[in-house]
Motif scaffolding. Structure first.
Motif, mmCIF file in Angstrom:
data_model
loop_
_atom_site.group_PDB
_atom_site.id
_atom_site.type_symbol
_atom_site.label_atom_id
_atom_site.label_comp_id
_atom_site.label_asym_id
_atom_site.label_seq_id
_atom_site.Cartn_x
_atom_site.Cartn_y
_atom_site.Cartn_z
ATOM 1 N N GLY A 19 43.255 10.577 4.636
ATOM 2 C CA GLY A 19 42.455 10.487 3.425
ATOM 3 C C GLY A 19 43.173 10.886 2.157
ATOM 4 N N PHE A 20 44.462 11.135 2.234
ATOM 5 C CA PHE A 20 45.254 11.509 1.064
ATOM 6 C C PHE A 20 46.365 10.489 0.854
ATOM 7 N N MET A 21 46.740 10.281 -0.396
ATOM 8 C CA MET A 21 47.966 9.562 -0.688
ATOM 9 C C MET A 21 49.100 10.571 -0.626
ATOM 10 N N ALA A 22 49.972 10.400 0.336
ATOM 11 C CA ALA A 22 51.121 11.298 0.488
ATOM 12 C C ALA A 22 52.311 10.719 -0.260
ATOM 13 N N ILE A 23 53.065 11.588 -0.909
ATOM 14 C CA ILE A 23 54.238 11.183 -1.683
ATOM 15 C C ILE A 23 55.456 11.807 -1.021
ATOM 16 N N LYS A 24 56.394 10.953 -0.604
ATOM 17 C CA LYS A 24 57.560 11.433 0.131
ATOM 18 C C LYS A 24 58.848 11.059 -0.591
ATOM 19 N N LEU A 25 59.830 11.943 -0.464
ATOM 20 C CA LEU A 25 61.164 11.713 -0.991
ATOM 21 C C LEU A 25 62.162 12.065 0.101
ATOM 22 N N ASP A 26 62.978 11.089 0.460
ATOM 23 C CA ASP A 26 63.940 11.282 1.560
ATOM 24 C C ASP A 26 63.239 11.779 2.822
ATOM 25 N N HIS A 27 62.094 11.154 3.148
ATOM 26 C CA HIS A 27 61.307 11.419 4.358
ATOM 27 C C HIS A 27 60.617 12.778 4.361
ATOM 28 N N GLU A 29 57.696 15.196 2.644
ATOM 29 C CA GLU A 29 56.502 15.132 1.811
ATOM 30 C C GLU A 29 56.618 16.134 0.655
ATOM 31 N N ILE A 30 56.377 15.649 -0.562
ATOM 32 C CA ILE A 30 56.471 16.521 -1.736
ATOM 33 C C ILE A 30 55.132 16.664 -2.453
ATOM 34 N N GLY A 31 54.103 15.975 -1.963
ATOM 35 C CA GLY A 31 52.799 16.118 -2.595
ATOM 36 C C GLY A 31 51.738 15.240 -1.963
ATOM 37 N N ARG A 32 50.463 15.620 -2.174
ATOM 38 C CA ARG A 32 49.327 14.838 -1.683
ATOM 39 C C ARG A 32 48.242 14.804 -2.754
ATOM 40 N N ILE A 33 47.523 13.671 -2.820
ATOM 41 C CA ILE A 33 46.389 13.533 -3.728
ATOM 42 C C ILE A 33 45.270 12.836 -2.954
ATOM 43 N N ALA A 34 44.071 13.378 -3.011
ATOM 44 C CA ALA A 34 42.941 12.782 -2.304
ATOM 45 C C ALA A 34 42.686 11.364 -2.812
ATOM 46 N N LEU A 35 42.557 10.407 -1.907
ATOM 47 C CA LEU A 35 42.317 9.018 -2.284
ATOM 48 C C LEU A 35 41.026 8.872 -3.087
ATOM 49 N N ASP A 36 40.026 9.664 -2.747
ATOM 50 C CA ASP A 36 38.738 9.571 -3.441
ATOM 51 C C ASP A 36 38.831 10.005 -4.896
ATOM 52 N N ASP A 37 39.888 10.710 -5.273
ATOM 53 C CA ASP A 37 40.052 11.187 -6.641
ATOM 54 C C ASP A 37 40.810 10.207 -7.530
ATOM 55 N N ILE A 38 41.379 9.159 -6.943
ATOM 56 C CA ILE A 38 42.310 8.295 -7.681
ATOM 57 C C ILE A 38 41.585 7.105 -8.304
ATOM 58 N N ALA A 39 41.795 6.933 -9.616
ATOM 59 C CA ALA A 39 41.295 5.745 -10.311
ATOM 60 C C ALA A 39 42.361 4.657 -10.331
ATOM 61 N N ALA A 40 43.615 5.061 -10.519
ATOM 62 C CA ALA A 40 44.714 4.096 -10.562
ATOM 63 C C ALA A 40 46.026 4.806 -10.295
ATOM 64 N N ASN A 53 48.633 -0.175 4.055
ATOM 65 C CA ASN A 53 47.444 0.635 4.318
ATOM 66 C C ASN A 53 47.020 1.414 3.074
ATOM 67 N N LEU A 54 47.974 1.904 2.306
ATOM 68 C CA LEU A 54 47.635 2.625 1.075
ATOM 69 C C LEU A 54 46.917 1.706 0.098
ATOM 70 N N ILE A 55 47.442 0.503 -0.121
ATOM 71 C CA ILE A 55 46.829 -0.429 -1.066
ATOM 72 C C ILE A 55 45.427 -0.802 -0.611
ATOM 73 N N VAL A 56 45.271 -1.018 0.680
ATOM 74 C CA VAL A 56 43.953 -1.380 1.228
ATOM 75 C C VAL A 56 42.952 -0.256 0.989
ATOM 76 N N GLN A 57 43.352 0.969 1.273
ATOM 77 C CA GLN A 57 42.414 2.079 1.128
ATOM 78 C C GLN A 57 42.110 2.391 -0.333
ATOM 79 N N LEU A 58 43.066 2.191 -1.212
ATOM 80 C CA LEU A 58 42.780 2.321 -2.636
ATOM 81 C C LEU A 58 41.769 1.266 -3.072
ATOM 82 N N ALA A 59 41.984 0.022 -2.626
ATOM 83 C CA ALA A 59 41.074 -1.069 -2.995
ATOM 84 C C ALA A 59 39.668 -0.831 -2.474
ATOM 85 N N GLN A 60 39.564 -0.297 -1.272
ATOM 86 C CA GLN A 60 38.246 -0.014 -0.705
ATOM 87 C C GLN A 60 37.490 1.025 -1.513
ATOM 88 N N ARG A 61 38.209 1.827 -2.256
ATOM 89 C CA ARG A 61 37.585 2.856 -3.099
ATOM 90 C C ARG A 61 37.463 2.401 -4.560
#
Length: 312
Positions: A19-27, A29-40, A53-61
């Motif tokens: 349920g989070f968008m995970a942000i990774k650098l060189d494999h 994880e450096i951060g997470r943001i709840a998908l439900d909180d994201i407008a764009a 899968n990320l694009i699909v779940q963003l679109a569903q929200r």
């Protein structure tokens, strides 16, 4: 909470984890943001990758991804296919809307924008403000005299100096405006989709290559809010689209405006505008919910609006 997530670091990978968008650098994880909180999600960096899968779940929200060029202007958007339970009926009503209604709607939108421009100039002590505000009263259905462009020729030199020219392709102040308008365009485009309207069918903008003509129409009253924030940052010595500037411009969607006597975040005002336009098409009677022009104190608060968190 609606958040604009800016991706400016090269070689990041974006994916979904519980349920989070995970942000990774060189494999890693450096951060997470709840998908439900994201407008764009706005992507500026090169070499960024993401999962389907990320694009699909963003679109569903109802969220979207915006891809930007080096000048911070949007070049592509990934938006949801479905946005409203009455989408088909609203598409038809939008397509069949009589031309006179479209022209009256454009008049209301442009009048609001020009009045906002004049109000901002007055709020920062520019004598040209009163004249620009008067121009808003001369706008007729469809703006056949192109008062919008006439007002712009007086507005930009008054706001940023006689040497300033609005140019999407250059850096500095123009690039900051580009970024702020990208945030506003994404906010409005999301509201249009959620209201069951088709973003390609514009009121005034009709470029056959523009898939977001309606977003470019409805964003107009919101543009001076970006101008206010950029003007303030220029006064503070900011001259480029740095991390702080992005954070302040992205946070504008949470700034408060007066909508029909109540205080509402900018993102809610965009939603009401799109919803009332959709209802106007369906019922055949134009009635747009446009936020009130800020008073000088409100302009100051908007220009200095600081984000609660930091942009990545």
């Amino acid at each position: 909470m609606d958040r604009i997530v800016d991706i400016e670091t090269d070689k990041l990978h974006l994916c979904v984890i519980r349920g989070f968008m995970a942000i990774k650098l060189d494999h890693e994880e450096i951060g997470r943001i709840a998908l439900d909180d994201i407008a764009a999600v706005i992507v500026h960096a090169h070499g960024v990758s993401w999962t389907t899968n990320l694009i699909v779940q963003l679109a569903q929200r109802g969220a979207m991804m915006v891809l930007c060029a080096a000048n911070h202007a949007p070049v592509a958007m990934m938006v949801p296919v479905e946005g409203h339970h009455s989408q088909n009926a609203r598409f038809r009503a939008q397509w069949d809307a009589p031309r006179p209604m479209m022209k009256r709607a454009w008049k209301d939108i442009v009048s609001a924008k020009v009045h906002m421009q004049g109000s901002l100039l007055t709020a920062i002590g520019k004598e040209e403000g009163e004249g620009v505000s008067r121009m808003a009263k001369r706008i007729r259905s469809g703006d056949p005299e192109n008062i919008e462009a006439q007002a712009a020729r007086r507005y930009w030199p008054a706001l940023f100096g006689s040497d300033f020219r609005r140019d999407r392709t250059v850096t500095g102040t123009n690039a900051m405006l580009n970024y702020g308008y990208t945030v506003m365009r994404a906010m409005v485009a999301r509201s249009i989709i959620a209201a069951g309207l088709h973003p390609t069918i514009g009121l005034h903008h009709a470029n056959r290559l523009n898939a977001f003509a309606l977003a470019d129409d409805l964003v107009e009253p919101f543009r001076p809010l970006v101008d206010a924030a950029v003007h303030q940052m220029v006064q503070e010595g900011v001259s480029e689209v740095n991390k702080m500037a992005k954070a302040r411009l992205a946070a504008l969607i949470s700034a408060d405006l007066n909508l029909e006597g109540a205080t509402s975040p900018m993102s809610i005002c965009a939603q009401h505008l799109a919803q009332t336009l959709a209802a106007s098409f369906e019922h055949g009677q134009l009635k747009l919910a446009l936020f009130s022009t800020p008073d000088p104190l409100s302009w100051s608060a908007i220009a200095r609006h600081i984000p609660q968190g930091e942009a990545r």
